[in-house]
Enzyme design. Structure first.
Site, PDB file in Angstrom:
ATOM      1  N   LEU A  38       0.848  -1.235  -0.043  1.00  9.83           N
ATOM      2  CA  LEU A  38      -0.138  -0.032   0.046  1.00  9.83           C
ATOM      3  C   LEU A  38       0.936   1.280   0.107  1.00  9.83           C
ATOM      4  CD1 LEU A  38      -2.718  -0.600   2.823  1.00  9.83           C
ATOM      5  CD2 LEU A  38      -3.033  -0.375   0.269  1.00  9.83           C
ATOM      6  N   ASP A  39       0.495   2.199  -0.663  1.00 14.16           N
ATOM      7  CA  ASP A  39       1.481   3.477  -0.798  1.00 14.16           C
ATOM      8  C   ASP A  39       1.516   4.008   0.733  1.00 14.16           C
ATOM      9  OD1 ASP A  39       1.002   3.287  -3.253  1.00 14.16           O
ATOM     10  OD2 ASP A  39      -0.399   4.853  -3.573  1.00 14.16           O
ATOM     11  N   ALA A  40       2.639   4.729   0.915  1.00 19.39           N
ATOM     12  CA  ALA A  40       2.824   5.213   2.314  1.00 19.39           C
ATOM     13  C   ALA A  40       1.353   5.979   2.627  1.00 19.39           C
ATOM     14  CB  ALA A  40       4.008   6.272   2.321  1.00 19.39           C
ATOM     15  N   SER A  50      -1.588   5.492   1.677  1.00 22.41           N
ATOM     16  CA  SER A  50      -2.895   4.732   1.648  1.00 22.41           C
ATOM     17  C   SER A  50      -2.888   4.213   3.065  1.00 22.41           C
ATOM     18  CB  SER A  50      -2.769   3.722   0.669  1.00 22.41           C
ATOM     19  OG  SER A  50      -2.696   4.268  -0.540  1.00 22.41           O
ATOM     20  N   ARG A  79      -5.152   5.467  -7.758  1.00 19.44           N
ATOM     21  CA  ARG A  79      -4.984   6.779  -7.539  1.00 19.44           C
ATOM     22  C   ARG A  79      -4.881   7.237  -9.107  1.00 19.44           C
ATOM     23  NH1 ARG A  79      -3.405   8.609  -2.568  1.00 19.44           N
ATOM     24  NH2 ARG A  79      -2.934   7.057  -1.059  1.00 19.44           N
TER      25      ARG A  79
END
Ligand code: URA
Length: 279
Positions: A105-107, A109, A211
């Protein structure tokens, strides 16, 4: 407290032989404990510490894997370590195992991350062949039109090619927790504040995919929360909270990627661990 168990039981629990066959192996002098042949059927051993060999091959008690569901907060990295010493998902859980996160997961997210030491499961969950569903709630600027939703569902052309078919619906203005509590949230056409929550279900995982897809149709993402991974649901777990998967969740997860036999082994290993702890 003694951790000792009868030798034939340990051999049987390791899946080498039935209890009766294990007794025969012992009587025949084919079993060694810490290098010494043992022929006594009543012999008790500590499966965690004693080295037990059958025909010269060491046996190990079956070890249960660990599976943890974590609600990753914003700002935490979904890696095992960071050269810049930023917080990672491993800083949030207490375990003696060497766990790793499954997928990323992105930082920025939030939401469901699975941590495990089961490499086979991790590989299957992230392999496109298994097309595992990942469910996200995204807070976006504006409200996607039905035309934009259809484009997102059919596939959006990104740098590396077209995205696979996805499910995308507009959910309205309730908070993610309210949406989760409501189960299947109601569809709303407009958000007076100019934002809307969108539910996205993907079967693939390109970098920053949600995104980029939403930005491509003119609705940049402000907040992104993963609420589902295959049969797992984030449910009421709050940011930073974690718990081990229940045996039922473990079984359903393993079965969902064709690891039904491993699910059975895992269940036996869990029971064996439980028995060892009780002794
Ligand atoms: N898609 C994104 O854009 N970011 C994530 O963290 C996960 C999916």
């Amino acid at each position: 407290m003694s951790e000792k168990v009868r030798l034939q039981k340990v051999i049987a629990a390791a899946g080498i032989a039935s209890r009766r066959k294990a007794e025969e192996l012992i009587r025949a002098g084919r079993v060694r404990v810490n290098g010494q042949v043992v022929r006594e059927l009543g012999t008790k051993v500590d499966p965690e510490k004693d080295v037990i060999e059958v025909d010269g091959v060491e046996i190990r008690p079956p070890q249960a894997h660990e599976y943890i569901i974590l609600h990753k907060p914003r700002g935490v990295l979904s890696t095992t370590s960071d050269p810049l010493h930023r917080p990672t998902v491993l800083d949030l859980v207490q375990t003696s195992r060497r766990l790793f996160p499954v997928g990323r997961l992105d930082a920025d997210s939030e939401g469901l991350i699975l941590l495990t030491d089961d490499g086979t499961l991790a590989e299957r969950l992230t392999h496109p062949r298994y097309g595992h569903e990942k469910e996200y709630l995204a807070l976006v600027i504006g409200v996607p039109t039905s035309k934009e939703l259809k484009a997102l569902e059919r596939g959006i052309v990104l740098e590396e090619g077209r995205t696979q078919p996805a499910q995308v619906t507009v959910l309205g203005r309730r908070t993610p927790q309210e949406l989760l509590d409501a189960g299947v949230p109601a569809l709303r056409k407009e958000s007076p504040k100019g934002f809307s929550w969108v539910r996205v279900v993907l079967k693939e995982g390109k970098k920053h995919q949600v995104r980029r897809m939403l930005k491509a149709v003119g609705h940049p993402v402000i907040r992104l929360i993963r609420v589902g991974l295959g049969p797992l649901r984030l449910g009421r777990l709050g940011p930073g909270e974690w718990r081990p998967l229940t045996p039922k969740e473990q079984r359903r997860l393993l079965e969902s990627v064709g690891l039904a036999r491993e699910a059975q082994k895992q269940s036996r290993a869990l029971k064996a661990e439980g028995r060892r702890r009780k002794k």
